[in-house]
Design an enzyme around this catalytic site. Structure first.
Site: not given
Ligand code: TGC
Ligand code: FAD
Length: 389
Positions: A94, A134, A136, A166, A242, A247, A272, A344, A368
């Protein structure tokens, strides 16, 4: 651990000498520097900070970027680094994913020359640490709804809002923060540690990723120079780009967790004994579990390898990355759970790495993009119909 036990389809033969060298050197680093200490850090809820400088020197941060001191490796070699680091602990992977994929990558891709010169070499060497804001409290899967605002005031932007979950939030010297501007477009900003109005606080008592720092960020009339805007960001799309980097790293990384869990279970099952003094590995049900784990791991390896080729060719589509993240994390989590079962009662002890990996993977399944969000991304790609709302 013998790698041959988890390389059933001889993928090793497909690797170049350089890729093999990179993998083996990271494997050695993890064996020597991570495995002996990780459990202690996990139990203490501390990230092993002493490894940051060494990982910087070894070139792990932003290893698939070119220039600014970065290693310029291809994406297969980069993936192998992630695999080996996560074999140690998901928290370590991570740290490296965030630093490279979520902090160096956006500065490198969307930053000004001054921003790149100022930050990329320091982040590459581990002299500076970054985080990516990203998510909130009320907007996880749906970041488009974010409430954090950046209002232009003369030569400055005024940031207000908060970010949740975060990674490395309190450790970071620089935070890449995504905020909505007056034109309702999401843009990226660099917020430096110590800026008045910028606060952070860690989550405590996590049951998962205990050897990783996870924090909240707060912005209360936080004034940053306008030059801290990442100038090439003009929508949520840039933040999502990003996520593709991180991912991709996760898809490879979790195979490391699966490898160690599979191998621990395989060995345990041969030692075992239960019933008629026979090892539990001699029972068909246990063999079925091992066969299932190895088959799924092997499929994940093939998926990742092909994805790496596509990424190197500049042809990897976001939905292909989603398929790999979704499949491989689910595979690793299932593998860890089955391994825990095969051990176990001993499976719950910290004497074995299995439960730690299993608990970590619960977070990896969620961050992610949750497993189900990736299902919906694939669903949209297959049918053309978005089913998010
Ligand atoms: P949507 O209208 O579908 O898309 C907006 C624009 O973005 C384009 N797009 C992408 N482009 C590049 N890569 C991707 N993966 C893309 N996904 C979408 C899309 O084509 C569009 O482009 P344009 O030119 O038409 O404007 O946007 P939406 O708001 O409906 O959202 C789509 C959705 C649900 C798939 C997106 O919000 C999503 O992926 N949600 C999941 C959130 C998430 O993954 N959060 C991660 C936070 S960071 C984290 O967790 C770090 S963990 C850190 C660690 O490793 O410790
Ligand atoms: P929610 O979005 O509230 O989802 C809860 C449940 O509802 C899930 O099962 C989900 O699949 C389901 N759900 C939501 N919407 C739908 C739908 N439309 N249809 C069906 N099911 C749905 N974020 C950052 O920005 N930066 C970081 O560095 C970062 N690091 C992290 C580190 C850790 C240890 C953890 C646990 C999280 C981190 N995150 C970070 C946040 C992470 O990206 C979010 O937790 C993740 O995107 C899910 O958001 P949420 O927890 O609010 O769950």
């Amino acid at each position: 651990m013998s790698a041959s036990n988890t390389d059933f389809m001889k993928l090793d033969e497909l690797l170049t000498d350089e890729e093999r060298l990179v993998r083996d050197s990271v494997r050695e680093f993890v064996d020597k520097n991570v495995l002996p200490i990780i459990e202690e850090h996990y139990q203490a809820g501390q990230f092993p900070m002493q490894l940051v400088g060494i990982m910087g020197e070894l070139g792990y941060f932003g290893a698939n970027l070119e220039g600014y001191g970065c290693a310029g490796l291809n994406n297969i070699a980069y993936g192998l680094i992630m695999q080996e680091l996560e074999r140690g602990d998901s928290g370590l992977r991570s740290f490296v994913s965030v630093q490279g994929g979520l902090v160096m990558y956006p500065i490198y891709s969307f930053g000004s020359e001054e921003q790149k010169d100022q930050w990329v070499p320091r982040l590459q060497s581990g002299k500076a640490i970054g985080c990516f804001g990203l998510t909130e409290p009320d907007f996880g899967s749906n970041p488009a709804g974010m409430r954090t605002r950046a209002r232009r005031e003369g030569d400055c932007y005024l940031l207000n809002g908060s970010k949740a979950w975060i990674t490395n939030g309190t450790l970071a010297d620089v935070a890449v923060v995504w905020a909505k501007c007056d034109d309702e477009k999401v843009r990226g900003f660099l917020v430096e540690k110590g800026t008045p109005g910028f606060g952070s606080r860690d989550y405590h008592n996590k049951h998962s990723l205990r050897a990783s720092v996870t924090s909240e960020l707060f912005f209360d009339n936080c004034r940053i120079p306008a030059s801290n805007l990442l100038p090439k960001t003009e929508g949520l799309k840039n933040a999502l780009m990003c996520l593709n980097q991180a991912r991709y790293g996760i898809a490879w990384g979790v195979m490391g967790s699966a490898m160690v869990c599979f191998e621990t279970a395989r060995r345990w099952s041969l030692e075992r004994k239960q019933f008629a003094d026979k090892p539990i590995a001699s029972h068909q049900i246990v063999q079925q579990k091992l066969a299932h784990m190895l088959t799924e791991l092997t499929k994940a390896q093939l998926l990742s390898y092909r994805l790496g080729q596509l990424k190197d060719a500049g042809k990897a589509r976001p939905e292909q990355i989603s398929m790999a993240k979704r499949n491989n994390v689910a595979m690793a989590l299932e593998t860890a759970r089955i391994a825990r079962d095969i051990l176990g009662a001993n499976g719950i002890l910290s004497d074995y790495p299995v439960f730690r990996h299993m608990a970590n993977l619960e977070s990896v399944y969620t961050y992610e993009g949750t497993h189900d969000m990736h299902t919906l991304i694939l669903g949209q790609s297959i049918t053309g119909i978005p089913a998010f709302e």
